[in-house]
Design a protein around this motif. Structure first.
Motif, PDB file in Angstrom:
ATOM      1  N   ASP A  21      -3.520   2.262  -3.844  1.00 11.28           N
ATOM      2  CA  ASP A  21      -3.384   1.798  -5.221  1.00 11.28           C
ATOM      3  C   ASP A  21      -2.701   2.820  -6.123  1.00 11.28           C
ATOM      4  OD1 ASP A  21      -4.473  -0.693  -4.722  1.00 11.28           O
ATOM      5  OD2 ASP A  21      -6.519  -0.068  -5.186  1.00 11.28           O
ATOM      6  N   GLN A  22      -2.640   4.070  -5.694  1.00  3.01           N
ATOM      7  CA  GLN A  22      -1.954   5.100  -6.464  1.00  3.01           C
ATOM      8  C   GLN A  22      -0.454   5.130  -6.186  1.00  3.01           C
ATOM      9  OE1 GLN A  22      -4.035   8.741  -5.562  1.00  3.01           O
ATOM     10  NE2 GLN A  22      -5.836   8.197  -6.788  1.00  3.01           N
ATOM     11  N   LEU A  23      -0.011   4.363  -5.191  1.00  2.75           N
ATOM     12  CA  LEU A  23       1.399   4.337  -4.830  1.00  2.75           C
ATOM     13  C   LEU A  23       2.099   3.197  -5.566  1.00  2.75           C
ATOM     14  CD1 LEU A  23       1.052   4.819  -0.956  1.00  2.75           C
ATOM     15  CD2 LEU A  23       1.579   6.570  -2.661  1.00  2.75           C
ATOM     16  N   ASP A  24       3.272   3.470  -6.108  1.00  2.00           N
ATOM     17  CA  ASP A  24       4.035   2.445  -6.803  1.00  2.00           C
ATOM     18  C   ASP A  24       4.516   1.384  -5.819  1.00  2.00           C
ATOM     19  OD1 ASP A  24       3.761   3.712  -9.230  1.00  2.00           O
ATOM     20  OD2 ASP A  24       5.655   4.824  -9.053  1.00  2.00           O
ATOM     21  N   GLY A  25       4.303   0.128  -6.181  1.00  2.97           N
ATOM     22  CA  GLY A  25       4.807  -0.968  -5.370  1.00  2.97           C
ATOM     23  C   GLY A  25       3.872  -1.438  -4.280  1.00  2.97           C
ATOM     24  N   TYR A  26       2.662  -0.865  -4.212  1.00  4.52           N
ATOM     25  CA  TYR A  26       1.699  -1.252  -3.174  1.00  4.52           C
ATOM     26  C   TYR A  26       0.357  -1.582  -3.815  1.00  4.52           C
ATOM     27  CZ  TYR A  26       5.107   0.900  -0.038  1.00  4.52           C
ATOM     28  OH  TYR A  26       6.252   1.215   0.634  1.00  4.52           O
ATOM     29  N   SER A  27      -0.322  -2.581  -3.264  1.00  4.57           N
ATOM     30  CA  SER A  27      -1.646  -2.931  -3.757  1.00  4.57           C
ATOM     31  C   SER A  27      -2.498  -3.467  -2.613  1.00  4.57           C
ATOM     32  CB  SER A  27      -1.564  -3.974  -4.873  1.00  4.57           C
ATOM     33  OG  SER A  27      -0.986  -5.167  -4.395  1.00  4.57           O
ATOM     34  N   VAL A  28      -3.785  -3.188  -2.666  1.00  2.29           N
ATOM     35  CA  VAL A  28      -4.732  -3.666  -1.663  1.00  2.29           C
ATOM     36  C   VAL A  28      -5.217  -5.051  -2.078  1.00  2.29           C
ATOM     37  CG1 VAL A  28      -6.945  -3.261  -0.528  1.00  2.29           C
ATOM     38  CG2 VAL A  28      -5.446  -1.330  -1.065  1.00  2.29           C
ATOM     39  N   VAL A  29      -4.961  -6.042  -1.225  1.00  2.00           N
ATOM     40  CA  VAL A  29      -5.364  -7.418  -1.554  1.00  2.00           C
ATOM     41  C   VAL A  29      -6.685  -7.798  -0.905  1.00  2.00           C
ATOM     42  CG1 VAL A  29      -3.035  -8.236  -1.978  1.00  2.00           C
ATOM     43  CG2 VAL A  29      -3.952  -8.326   0.345  1.00  2.00           C
ATOM     44  N   ALA A  30      -7.107  -7.048   0.131  1.00  2.00           N
ATOM     45  CA  ALA A  30      -8.370  -7.380   0.802  1.00  2.00           C
ATOM     46  C   ALA A  30      -8.767  -6.234   1.717  1.00  2.00           C
ATOM     47  CB  ALA A  30      -8.253  -8.672   1.605  1.00  2.00           C
ATOM     48  N   GLN A  31     -10.072  -6.236   2.092  1.00  2.00           N
ATOM     49  CA  GLN A  31     -10.608  -5.296   3.063  1.00  2.00           C
ATOM     50  C   GLN A  31     -11.421  -6.065   4.091  1.00  2.00           C
ATOM     51  OE1 GLN A  31     -12.694  -1.951   1.356  1.00  2.00           O
ATOM     52  NE2 GLN A  31     -11.353  -1.859  -0.437  1.00  2.00           N
ATOM     53  N   ALA A  32     -11.497  -5.533   5.298  1.00  2.00           N
ATOM     54  CA  ALA A  32     -12.271  -6.166   6.364  1.00  2.00           C
ATOM     55  C   ALA A  32     -12.929  -5.084   7.214  1.00  2.00           C
ATOM     56  CB  ALA A  32     -11.385  -7.051   7.234  1.00  2.00           C
ATOM     57  N   GLY A  33     -14.094  -5.420   7.789  1.00  2.00           N
ATOM     58  CA  GLY A  33     -14.840  -4.443   8.580  1.00  2.00           C
ATOM     59  C   GLY A  33     -14.779  -4.663  10.075  1.00  2.00           C
TER      60      GLY A  33
END
Length: 244
Positions: A21-33
């Protein structure tokens, strides 16, 4: 680019999420275990990239990567693990990167930038969308009255739900025997993929909108239906709309 993080350790997932999330142009849309949850998240969120751990409960990350590679439109896979002995097996899955924990921000950015280039599986999927040869003008659907031929010109969109594909056309909707991949390969440029589970008729596209929750959807002519548009495929739709 949309990123899915798969790791059985919540703290590891959160650390990676903060870095992405700190990188420009990237975002986390989901997480899985675990692997099963990862495949479900891919179907729902249609990410560009999967950051994948190797050692997890159930199927390991290498097995999950093979299954991801079998998808019609696979996201890029980057392994993030504390164990280097799986590197050979990992690259056998056509993963685009292999990061050792603790992952450093500059290493993560480098491999994410590499993931912007389509991998072999993605290139193959793109090539299959434009086959040579004569296209069909109708599709066949099983109805209570028997097998009916539906003109392609009347089709607004196709939507897949697990093993079934439904065609939505000007006279209603019907289940098909064809898979979404087969339809995409058969009809070339007449239909555009707006989501992992959706193909829409190019000739009926009017606009791309957002719903009340901020999700993209496509407005089609002569129907109130609004098929979803994943962020992964939104740029292709925007490009098409600029040409209309």
């Amino acid at each position: 680019m949309d990123v899915l993080i798969v790791d059985d350790e919540p703290l590891a997932r959160e650390r990676l999420a903060r870095m992405v999330d700190q990188l420009d142009g990237y975002s986390v849309v989901a997480q899985a275990g675990d692997s099963a949850s990862a495949l479900t998240a891919i179907a729902h969120h249609d990410p560009d990239v999967v950051l994948l751990d190797v050692r997890m409960p159930g199927d390991d990350g290498v097995t999950a990567a093979h299954r991801i590679g079998e998808l019609e439109d696979p996201p890029a896979v980057i392994f993030c693990t504390a164990f280097d002995e799986y590197a050979l097996d990992a690259f056998g899955t056509q993963a685009v990167g292999y990061l050792l924990k603790p992952v450093r921000a500059e290493q993560l950015l480098e491999v994410l930038e590499k993931a912007r280039t389509p991998n072999k599986l993605q290139k193959r999927a793109q090539q299959n969308r434009h086959p040579a040869g004569k296209e069909r003008s109708h599709i066949s659907a099983k109805t209570p009255r028997g097998v009916e031929l539906i003109p392609l010109d009347s089709v607004r969109y196709f939507m897949a739900d697990q093993k079934y594909v439904t065609v939505y056309h000007d006279r209603g909707e019907h289940l098909l025997d064809d898979t979404l991949k087969e339809l995409e390969e058969a009809f070339g440029d007449r239909f555009l993929r707006t989501h992992r589970s959706v193909l829409v008729s190019v000739n009926h596209i009017q606009a791309m909108e957002r719903d009340n929750e901020g999700h993209y959807q496509v407005r089609l002519a002569d129907t109130d239906h609004r098929p979803p548009v994943s962020r992964r495929h939104a740029s292709a739709l925007k490009e098409l709309l600029q040409k209309i």
